[in-house]
Design a protein around this motif. Sequence first.
Motif, PDB file in Angstrom:
ATOM      1  N   ALA A  47       2.347   1.721 -19.885  1.00  0.00           N
ATOM      2  CA  ALA A  47       1.365   1.456 -18.834  1.00  0.00           C
ATOM      3  C   ALA A  47       2.059   1.071 -17.533  1.00  0.00           C
ATOM      4  O   ALA A  47       1.703   1.559 -16.449  1.00  0.00           O
ATOM      5  N   ALA A  48       3.047   0.181 -17.616  1.00  0.00           N
ATOM      6  CA  ALA A  48       3.770  -0.236 -16.412  1.00  0.00           C
ATOM      7  C   ALA A  48       4.512   0.941 -15.783  1.00  0.00           C
ATOM      8  O   ALA A  48       4.516   1.112 -14.561  1.00  0.00           O
ATOM      9  N   ARG A  49       5.132   1.774 -16.615  1.00  0.00           N
ATOM     10  CA  ARG A  49       5.855   2.930 -16.090  1.00  0.00           C
ATOM     11  C   ARG A  49       4.882   3.934 -15.466  1.00  0.00           C
ATOM     12  O   ARG A  49       5.184   4.566 -14.451  1.00  0.00           O
ATOM     13  N   GLN A  54       2.829   7.890 -12.371  1.00  0.00           N
ATOM     14  CA  GLN A  54       1.561   8.615 -12.324  1.00  0.00           C
ATOM     15  C   GLN A  54       0.585   8.098 -11.273  1.00  0.00           C
ATOM     16  O   GLN A  54      -0.271   8.834 -10.805  1.00  0.00           O
ATOM     17  N   CYS A  55       0.703   6.811 -10.944  1.00  0.00           N
ATOM     18  CA  CYS A  55      -0.341   6.173 -10.123  1.00  0.00           C
ATOM     19  C   CYS A  55       0.093   5.865  -8.696  1.00  0.00           C
ATOM     20  O   CYS A  55      -0.686   5.295  -7.922  1.00  0.00           O
ATOM     21  N   GLY A  56       1.324   6.207  -8.342  1.00  0.00           N
ATOM     22  CA  GLY A  56       1.737   6.089  -6.952  1.00  0.00           C
ATOM     23  C   GLY A  56       2.274   4.747  -6.516  1.00  0.00           C
ATOM     24  O   GLY A  56       2.545   4.543  -5.321  1.00  0.00           O
ATOM     25  N   TYR A  57       2.437   3.801  -7.457  1.00  0.00           N
ATOM     26  CA  TYR A  57       2.973   2.505  -7.041  1.00  0.00           C
ATOM     27  C   TYR A  57       4.462   2.643  -6.759  1.00  0.00           C
ATOM     28  O   TYR A  57       5.197   3.288  -7.511  1.00  0.00           O
ATOM     29  N   LYS A  58       4.919   2.020  -5.687  1.00  0.00           N
ATOM     30  CA  LYS A  58       6.317   2.112  -5.284  1.00  0.00           C
ATOM     31  C   LYS A  58       6.948   0.715  -5.325  1.00  0.00           C
ATOM     32  O   LYS A  58       6.821  -0.048  -4.374  1.00  0.00           O
ATOM     33  N   PRO A  59       7.607   0.367  -6.434  1.00  0.00           N
ATOM     34  CA  PRO A  59       8.223  -0.951  -6.524  1.00  0.00           C
ATOM     35  C   PRO A  59       9.446  -1.058  -5.621  1.00  0.00           C
ATOM     36  O   PRO A  59      10.060  -0.042  -5.266  1.00  0.00           O
ATOM     37  N   ASP A  60       9.784  -2.295  -5.226  1.00  0.00           N
ATOM     38  CA  ASP A  60      10.946  -2.509  -4.371  1.00  0.00           C
ATOM     39  C   ASP A  60      12.167  -2.884  -5.205  1.00  0.00           C
ATOM     40  O   ASP A  60      13.044  -3.626  -4.741  1.00  0.00           O
ATOM     41  N   GLN A  61      12.219  -2.362  -6.432  1.00  0.00           N
ATOM     42  CA  GLN A  61      13.321  -2.628  -7.347  1.00  0.00           C
ATOM     43  C   GLN A  61      13.440  -1.426  -8.283  1.00  0.00           C
ATOM     44  O   GLN A  61      12.524  -0.598  -8.327  1.00  0.00           O
ATOM     45  N   PRO A  62      14.546  -1.297  -9.010  1.00  0.00           N
ATOM     46  CA  PRO A  62      14.658  -0.186  -9.960  1.00  0.00           C
ATOM     47  C   PRO A  62      13.481  -0.178 -10.936  1.00  0.00           C
ATOM     48  O   PRO A  62      12.963  -1.234 -11.309  1.00  0.00           O
ATOM     49  N   VAL A  63      13.075   1.018 -11.336  1.00  0.00           N
ATOM     50  CA  VAL A  63      11.874   1.148 -12.163  1.00  0.00           C
ATOM     51  C   VAL A  63      11.999   0.352 -13.457  1.00  0.00           C
ATOM     52  O   VAL A  63      11.041  -0.333 -13.858  1.00  0.00           O
ATOM     53  N   GLU A  65      13.653  -2.329 -14.069  1.00  0.00           N
ATOM     54  CA  GLU A  65      13.503  -3.761 -13.775  1.00  0.00           C
ATOM     55  C   GLU A  65      12.034  -4.085 -13.511  1.00  0.00           C
ATOM     56  O   GLU A  65      11.525  -5.132 -13.956  1.00  0.00           O
ATOM     57  N   PHE A  66      11.369  -3.220 -12.770  1.00  0.00           N
ATOM     58  CA  PHE A  66       9.946  -3.424 -12.516  1.00  0.00           C
ATOM     59  C   PHE A  66       9.162  -3.455 -13.819  1.00  0.00           C
ATOM     60  O   PHE A  66       8.305  -4.316 -14.019  1.00  0.00           O
ATOM     61  N   VAL A  67       9.428  -2.507 -14.703  1.00  0.00           N
ATOM     62  CA  VAL A  67       8.708  -2.444 -15.977  1.00  0.00           C
ATOM     63  C   VAL A  67       8.926  -3.729 -16.766  1.00  0.00           C
ATOM     64  O   VAL A  67       7.978  -4.312 -17.299  1.00  0.00           O
ATOM     65  N   ASP A  68      10.165  -4.190 -16.849  1.00  0.00           N
ATOM     66  CA  ASP A  68      10.455  -5.433 -17.578  1.00  0.00           C
ATOM     67  C   ASP A  68       9.662  -6.600 -17.001  1.00  0.00           C
ATOM     68  O   ASP A  68       9.054  -7.392 -17.738  1.00  0.00           O
ATOM     69  N   GLN A  69       9.674  -6.722 -15.683  1.00  0.00           N
ATOM     70  CA  GLN A  69       8.984  -7.840 -15.027  1.00  0.00           C
ATOM     71  C   GLN A  69       7.482  -7.734 -15.198  1.00  0.00           C
ATOM     72  O   GLN A  69       6.804  -8.734 -15.503  1.00  0.00           O
ATOM     73  N   ALA A  70       6.940  -6.533 -15.013  1.00  0.00           N
ATOM     74  CA  ALA A  70       5.496  -6.350 -15.098  1.00  0.00           C
ATOM     75  C   ALA A  70       4.975  -6.634 -16.497  1.00  0.00           C
ATOM     76  O   ALA A  70       3.932  -7.271 -16.676  1.00  0.00           O
ATOM     77  N   VAL A  71       5.701  -6.173 -17.511  1.00  0.00           N
ATOM     78  CA  VAL A  71       5.282  -6.407 -18.897  1.00  0.00           C
ATOM     79  C   VAL A  71       5.319  -7.901 -19.220  1.00  0.00           C
ATOM     80  O   VAL A  71       4.416  -8.426 -19.889  1.00  0.00           O
ATOM     81  N   ALA A  72       6.334  -8.599 -18.710  1.00  0.00           N
ATOM     82  CA  ALA A  72       6.450 -10.038 -18.974  1.00  0.00           C
ATOM     83  C   ALA A  72       5.302 -10.825 -18.361  1.00  0.00           C
ATOM     84  O   ALA A  72       4.974 -11.925 -18.833  1.00  0.00           O
ATOM     85  N   GLN A  73       4.666 -10.286 -17.325  1.00  0.00           N
ATOM     86  CA  GLN A  73       3.583 -10.992 -16.637  1.00  0.00           C
ATOM     87  C   GLN A  73       2.204 -10.687 -17.208  1.00  0.00           C
ATOM     88  O   GLN A  73       1.222 -11.293 -16.786  1.00  0.00           O
ATOM     89  N   ILE A  74       2.096  -9.759 -18.146  1.00  0.00           N
ATOM     90  CA  ILE A  74       0.806  -9.471 -18.754  1.00  0.00           C
ATOM     91  C   ILE A  74       0.350 -10.693 -19.550  1.00  0.00           C
ATOM     92  O   ILE A  74       1.115 -11.240 -20.349  1.00  0.00           O
ATOM     93  N   ALA A 187      -4.325 -13.061 -10.206  1.00  0.00           N
ATOM     94  CA  ALA A 187      -3.845 -14.387  -9.810  1.00  0.00           C
ATOM     95  C   ALA A 187      -2.362 -14.550 -10.111  1.00  0.00           C
ATOM     96  O   ALA A 187      -1.634 -15.202  -9.357  1.00  0.00           O
ATOM     97  N   ILE A 188      -1.906 -13.942 -11.193  1.00  0.00           N
ATOM     98  CA  ILE A 188      -0.504 -14.067 -11.596  1.00  0.00           C
ATOM     99  C   ILE A 188       0.395 -13.134 -10.806  1.00  0.00           C
ATOM    100  O   ILE A 188       1.483 -13.515 -10.362  1.00  0.00           O
ATOM    101  N   ALA A 189      -0.047 -11.884 -10.616  1.00  0.00           N
ATOM    102  CA  ALA A 189       0.879 -10.878 -10.082  1.00  0.00           C
ATOM    103  C   ALA A 189       0.207  -9.835  -9.196  1.00  0.00           C
ATOM    104  O   ALA A 189       0.693  -8.705  -9.111  1.00  0.00           O
ATOM    105  N   GLY A 190      -0.892 -10.172  -8.540  1.00  0.00           N
ATOM    106  CA  GLY A 190      -1.498  -9.260  -7.586  1.00  0.00           C
ATOM    107  C   GLY A 190      -2.125  -8.031  -8.222  1.00  0.00           C
ATOM    108  O   GLY A 190      -2.442  -8.032  -9.419  1.00  0.00           O
ATOM    109  N   PRO A 191      -2.334  -6.966  -7.438  1.00  0.00           N
ATOM    110  CA  PRO A 191      -3.029  -5.780  -7.952  1.00  0.00           C
ATOM    111  C   PRO A 191      -2.396  -5.167  -9.198  1.00  0.00           C
ATOM    112  O   PRO A 191      -3.102  -4.738 -10.119  1.00  0.00           O
ATOM    113  N   ILE A 192      -1.073  -5.118  -9.245  1.00  0.00           N
ATOM    114  CA  ILE A 192      -0.395  -4.550 -10.414  1.00  0.00           C
ATOM    115  C   ILE A 192      -0.660  -5.420 -11.637  1.00  0.00           C
ATOM    116  O   ILE A 192      -0.949  -4.924 -12.737  1.00  0.00           O
ATOM    117  N   GLY A 193      -0.570  -6.728 -11.461  1.00  0.00           N
ATOM    118  CA  GLY A 193      -0.858  -7.641 -12.563  1.00  0.00           C
ATOM    119  C   GLY A 193      -2.287  -7.526 -13.035  1.00  0.00           C
ATOM    120  O   GLY A 193      -2.567  -7.555 -14.241  1.00  0.00           O
TER     121      GLY A 193
END
Length: 209
Positions: A47-49, A54-63, A65-74, A187-193
């Motif tokens: 889902a994070a990937r 697929q959904c056009g989100y452009k993280p400001d870090q390697p993908v 790393e973004f996936v790891d961080q996003a999953v940890a915040q679920i 509240a935890i992580a904005g629109p992506i969260g």
Amino acid sequence: MASTALMLASIMGSQAYAQNPADASGLATATYLSCLLDHKATTPRAAARALVEQCGYKPDQPVDEFVDQAVAQIPKDPLAPITQQLAPLRDLYSDEQYAYFEQLDEILAGSASFDEMSNRLAGLEQQALTELGRSDRDLNVLGSISAARYTFEFIRTYQGTGVVAKGFWRDLRRVGELVAAVAVGFAIAGPIGGALAGWAAIALMETDP
């Protein structure tokens, strides 16, 4: 994804909501959630990937790393009440700010119909716009309410597969739980969260209808 954003904006767009400085973030949350449902991710990492690929989100870090961080915040228990999930973060909010999460819980668990829930969410957002300031934490609360409102209106009219097949979108209690999950995730992580928390809530509902 763009069509979902336009649809939500046309359904819900108004000058009153546009006055919410977090309105675009609330719309983005529901739009990302729509994209995740369309692409039917089956794991949190997928889902994070998908948000990037697929959904056009452009993280400001390697993908990765973004996936790891996003999953940890679920959220660990996305179907729990908002205030229960946000209890570890309670000290970040003033009493006035946190009261809006308490009111969200009451609206999402206590409304007797879809129309009532819609009207009460809209009323809460207008109240917050009047009473809250524009600090970062105020904007976090305003964004959570906006994301909740957009998600509610999106899911009540959703016509995709999977969720509709399960039929939970007709169950006001389940819809309230989904909207609560999105508010917490925001509240935890904005629109992506918010989008990922909504995805996680739906995934749980599909395994325990």
